[in-house]
Design a protein around this motif. Structure first.
Motif, PDB file in Angstrom:
ATOM      1  N   ASN A  62       0.842  -1.276  -0.071  1.00 38.63           N
ATOM      2  CA  ASN A  62      -0.150   0.086  -0.019  1.00 38.63           C
ATOM      3  C   ASN A  62       0.984   1.175  -0.074  1.00 38.63           C
ATOM      4  O   ASN A  62       0.293   2.408   0.605  1.00 38.63           O
ATOM      5  CB  ASN A  62      -0.928   0.147   1.255  1.00 38.63           C
ATOM      6  N   LEU A  63       2.110   1.123  -0.594  1.00 41.55           N
ATOM      7  CA  LEU A  63       3.081   2.313  -0.499  1.00 41.55           C
ATOM      8  C   LEU A  63       2.598   3.163  -1.994  1.00 41.55           C
ATOM      9  O   LEU A  63       3.272   4.147  -2.241  1.00 41.55           O
ATOM     10  CB  LEU A  63       4.325   1.752  -0.747  1.00 41.55           C
ATOM     11  N   THR A  64       1.762   2.699  -2.598  1.00 41.07           N
ATOM     12  CA  THR A  64       1.355   3.607  -3.824  1.00 41.07           C
ATOM     13  C   THR A  64      -0.166   3.342  -3.803  1.00 41.07           C
ATOM     14  O   THR A  64      -0.976   2.452  -3.441  1.00 41.07           O
ATOM     15  CB  THR A  64       1.985   2.965  -5.067  1.00 41.07           C
ATOM     16  N   TYR A  65      -0.819   4.263  -4.826  1.00 33.44           N
ATOM     17  CA  TYR A  65      -2.190   4.181  -5.105  1.00 33.44           C
ATOM     18  C   TYR A  65      -2.590   2.784  -5.529  1.00 33.44           C
ATOM     19  O   TYR A  65      -1.989   2.453  -6.548  1.00 33.44           O
ATOM     20  CB  TYR A  65      -2.830   5.383  -5.815  1.00 33.44           C
ATOM     21  N   ARG A  66      -3.757   2.332  -4.888  1.00 37.36           N
ATOM     22  CA  ARG A  66      -4.299   1.155  -5.715  1.00 37.36           C
ATOM     23  C   ARG A  66      -5.740   1.366  -6.129  1.00 37.36           C
ATOM     24  O   ARG A  66      -6.496   1.745  -5.095  1.00 37.36           O
ATOM     25  CB  ARG A  66      -4.435  -0.125  -4.775  1.00 37.36           C
ATOM     26  N   THR A  67      -6.161   1.090  -7.333  1.00 35.45           N
ATOM     27  CA  THR A  67      -7.474   1.488  -7.729  1.00 35.45           C
ATOM     28  C   THR A  67      -8.559   0.570  -7.035  1.00 35.45           C
ATOM     29  O   THR A  67      -8.258  -0.609  -6.424  1.00 35.45           O
ATOM     30  CB  THR A  67      -7.638   1.194  -9.157  1.00 35.45           C
ATOM     31  N   PRO A  68      -9.690   0.813  -6.803  1.00 35.63           N
ATOM     32  CA  PRO A  68     -10.698   0.029  -6.119  1.00 35.63           C
ATOM     33  C   PRO A  68     -10.905  -1.243  -6.918  1.00 35.63           C
ATOM     34  O   PRO A  68     -11.351  -2.269  -6.467  1.00 35.63           O
ATOM     35  CB  PRO A  68     -11.959   0.877  -6.507  1.00 35.63           C
ATOM     36  N   GLU A  69     -10.698  -1.241  -8.288  1.00 33.05           N
ATOM     37  CA  GLU A  69     -10.728  -2.493  -9.113  1.00 33.05           C
ATOM     38  C   GLU A  69      -9.668  -3.407  -8.734  1.00 33.05           C
ATOM     39  O   GLU A  69     -10.028  -4.679  -8.597  1.00 33.05           O
ATOM     40  CB  GLU A  69     -10.776  -2.165 -10.615  1.00 33.05           C
ATOM     41  N   LEU A  70      -8.645  -2.712  -8.517  1.00 32.19           N
ATOM     42  CA  LEU A  70      -7.441  -3.679  -7.927  1.00 32.19           C
ATOM     43  C   LEU A  70      -7.644  -4.451  -6.924  1.00 32.19           C
ATOM     44  O   LEU A  70      -7.479  -5.786  -6.276  1.00 32.19           O
ATOM     45  CB  LEU A  70      -6.024  -3.206  -8.068  1.00 32.19           C
ATOM     46  N   LEU A  71      -8.144  -3.725  -5.660  1.00 35.17           N
ATOM     47  CA  LEU A  71      -8.296  -3.999  -4.362  1.00 35.17           C
ATOM     48  C   LEU A  71      -9.273  -4.990  -4.249  1.00 35.17           C
ATOM     49  O   LEU A  71      -9.438  -5.858  -3.281  1.00 35.17           O
ATOM     50  CB  LEU A  71      -8.596  -2.784  -3.494  1.00 35.17           C
ATOM     51  N   SER A  72     -10.181  -4.921  -5.364  1.00 37.04           N
ATOM     52  CA  SER A  72     -11.431  -6.244  -5.141  1.00 37.04           C
ATOM     53  C   SER A  72     -11.188  -7.400  -6.183  1.00 37.04           C
ATOM     54  O   SER A  72     -11.980  -8.232  -6.041  1.00 37.04           O
ATOM     55  CB  SER A  72     -12.718  -5.362  -5.678  1.00 37.04           C
ATOM     56  N   SER A  73     -10.219  -7.169  -6.730  1.00 39.10           N
ATOM     57  CA  SER A  73      -9.672  -8.477  -7.526  1.00 39.10           C
ATOM     58  C   SER A  73      -9.533  -9.731  -6.637  1.00 39.10           C
ATOM     59  O   SER A  73      -8.722  -9.574  -5.875  1.00 39.10           O
ATOM     60  CB  SER A  73      -8.501  -8.161  -8.488  1.00 39.10           C
ATOM     61  N   PRO A  74      -9.950 -10.845  -6.979  1.00 35.37           N
ATOM     62  CA  PRO A  74      -9.766 -11.914  -6.400  1.00 35.37           C
ATOM     63  C   PRO A  74      -8.472 -12.582  -6.153  1.00 35.37           C
ATOM     64  O   PRO A  74      -7.935 -13.425  -5.352  1.00 35.37           O
ATOM     65  CB  PRO A  74     -10.827 -13.180  -6.921  1.00 35.37           C
ATOM     66  N   TRP A  75      -7.453 -12.142  -6.957  1.00 33.06           N
ATOM     67  CA  TRP A  75      -6.242 -12.776  -7.276  1.00 33.06           C
ATOM     68  C   TRP A  75      -5.114 -11.697  -6.397  1.00 33.06           C
ATOM     69  O   TRP A  75      -4.049 -12.023  -6.416  1.00 33.06           O
ATOM     70  CB  TRP A  75      -5.516 -12.733  -8.690  1.00 33.06           C
ATOM     71  N   PHE A  76      -5.639 -10.299  -6.017  1.00 33.80           N
ATOM     72  CA  PHE A  76      -4.824  -9.279  -5.452  1.00 33.80           C
ATOM     73  C   PHE A  76      -4.745  -9.409  -3.991  1.00 33.80           C
ATOM     74  O   PHE A  76      -5.900  -9.681  -3.131  1.00 33.80           O
ATOM     75  CB  PHE A  76      -5.016  -8.094  -5.936  1.00 33.80           C
ATOM     76  N   TYR A  77      -3.594  -9.430  -3.157  1.00 30.80           N
ATOM     77  CA  TYR A  77      -3.433  -9.596  -1.810  1.00 30.80           C
ATOM     78  C   TYR A  77      -2.569  -8.450  -1.428  1.00 30.80           C
ATOM     79  O   TYR A  77      -1.316  -8.022  -2.129  1.00 30.80           O
ATOM     80  CB  TYR A  77      -2.907 -10.734  -1.174  1.00 30.80           C
ATOM     81  N   GLU A  78      -2.907  -7.420  -0.525  1.00 29.23           N
ATOM     82  CA  GLU A  78      -2.162  -6.148  -0.106  1.00 29.23           C
ATOM     83  C   GLU A  78      -1.415  -6.709   1.023  1.00 29.23           C
ATOM     84  O   GLU A  78      -1.629  -7.190   1.994  1.00 29.23           O
ATOM     85  CB  GLU A  78      -3.245  -5.098   0.484  1.00 29.23           C
ATOM     86  N   VAL A  79      -0.113  -5.844   0.805  1.00 34.28           N
ATOM     87  CA  VAL A  79       0.927  -6.082   1.759  1.00 34.28           C
ATOM     88  C   VAL A  79       0.995  -4.753   2.503  1.00 34.28           C
ATOM     89  O   VAL A  79       1.245  -3.530   1.977  1.00 34.28           O
ATOM     90  CB  VAL A  79       2.551  -6.178   1.281  1.00 34.28           C
ATOM     91  N   ASP A  80       0.613  -4.708   3.780  1.00 34.93           N
ATOM     92  CA  ASP A  80       0.378  -3.341   4.564  1.00 34.93           C
ATOM     93  C   ASP A  80       1.703  -3.022   5.076  1.00 34.93           C
ATOM     94  O   ASP A  80       2.236  -3.658   5.776  1.00 34.93           O
ATOM     95  CB  ASP A  80      -0.673  -3.581   5.771  1.00 34.93           C
ATOM     96  N   CYS A  81       2.046  -1.686   4.700  1.00 33.95           N
ATOM     97  CA  CYS A  81       3.526  -1.325   5.226  1.00 33.95           C
ATOM     98  C   CYS A  81       3.165   0.015   6.199  1.00 33.95           C
ATOM     99  O   CYS A  81       4.232   0.500   6.668  1.00 33.95           O
ATOM    100  CB  CYS A  81       4.109  -0.831   4.137  1.00 33.95           C
ATOM    101  N   SER A  82       2.069   0.117   6.654  1.00 32.12           N
ATOM    102  CA  SER A  82       1.869   1.355   7.499  1.00 32.12           C
ATOM    103  C   SER A  82       2.213   1.087   8.867  1.00 32.12           C
ATOM    104  O   SER A  82       2.866   2.272   9.324  1.00 32.12           O
ATOM    105  CB  SER A  82       0.080   1.411   7.755  1.00 32.12           C
TER     106      SER A  82
END
Length: 265
Positions: free
Chosen positions: A209-229
């Motif tokens: 999440n170090l860059t902008y991710r579109t809502p479409e990407l975040l809802s994709s079944p194959w995408f997993y977010e790595v939280d660096c906050s």
């Protein structure tokens, strides 16, 4: 609280996917950014996963820390993949090209698994869209048949090379294929990755999440977010309290504890 320093995380400069980009406009952008930051009184820069370490040459009088969120990536994989088993019998690390070999070598070293690599064979007699086209992806390494594979890079732009490599690995009978990019930008949209997922070419893509991710990407079944906050928060807290950041930068101890928790080592 009395803080002698204030640290503000910020996206600072454009990045070039090709090495020769550092010889052209990106250098100018970095110099202009350096001059602006100097006037603001900045004396140290923290960046995540710089494409090329030569960017440090643009700020010779400043400190520049290049951070790789390796621990956060592995933590996200354990959290999201129920059958994740990163040992030598079931798992391999594959570098997508020569430029990404160091980050992939680190994963292979801490996990104790084999490392393979693709190199891009280019046609240097032709230029298309400002770059020499890739003729073929040549593989060097151990047999991937029956093994899950992890491919790490700094950025997914169009994603064409990453998908080409996934296809080549499937031809070599690799089992599940997981991709990772610190910056999942997807400039050409998600259609190619949607199709690759539907066709069983890739099984997942991890991105921070170090860059902008579109809502479409975040809802994709194959995408997993790595939280660096939380990782960034540790940096800011350590710096603002004049504490050493060496333990924050070096994730080796945390990775060892993570692997022990899941019974890998």
């Amino acid at each position: 609280a009395d803080h002698r320093q204030i640290h503000r995380p910020r996206a600072l400069a454009a990045a070039g996917e090709e090495e020769n980009a550092l010889k052209s406009g990106v250098e100018m952008v970095l110099r202009q950014t350096r001059d602006a930051l100097t006037k603001m009184g900045v004396d140290n820069i923290i960046t995540f996963d710089a494409h090329d370490p030569r960017v440090q040459n643009a700020v010779p009088l400043m400190g520049l820390d290049n951070i790789i969120p390796s621990y956060q990536v592995l933590k996200a994989m354990f959290k999201n993949l129920s059958d994740f088993r990163p040992d030598k019998d079931h798992f391999m690390i594959i570098s997508p090209d020569e430029g990404a070999i160091n980050r992939n070598m680190y994963y292979a070293s801490v996990l104790g698994v084999n490392l393979g690599m693709f190199y891009k064979r280019r046609d240097y007699s032709t230029i298309i869209d400002g770059r020499n086209p890739i003729v073929a992806h040549e593989y060097m390494g151990n047999d991937v048949a029956g093994k899950d594979v992890f491919i790490a890079d700094d950025i997914i732009s169009s994603g064409e090379s990453m998908l080409d490599i996934a296809v080549e690995l499937k031809k070599r009978k690799a089992n599940k294929i997981y991709c990772y990019a610190t910056y999942p930008i997807f400039t050409n949209g998600l259609e190619a990755f949607n199709k690759a997922y539907a066709d069983g070419i890739i099984d997942g893509v991890f991105g921070t999440n170090l860059t902008y991710r579109t809502p479409e990407l975040l809802s994709s079944p194959w995408f997993y977010e790595v939280d660096c906050s939380k990782y960034i928060a540790y940096f800011i807290a350590s710096l603002n309290h004049d504490k050493s950041i060496s333990q924050v930068i070096d994730p080796h101890t945390k990775i060892e504890a993570l692997l022990k928790k899941y019974g890998i080592k």
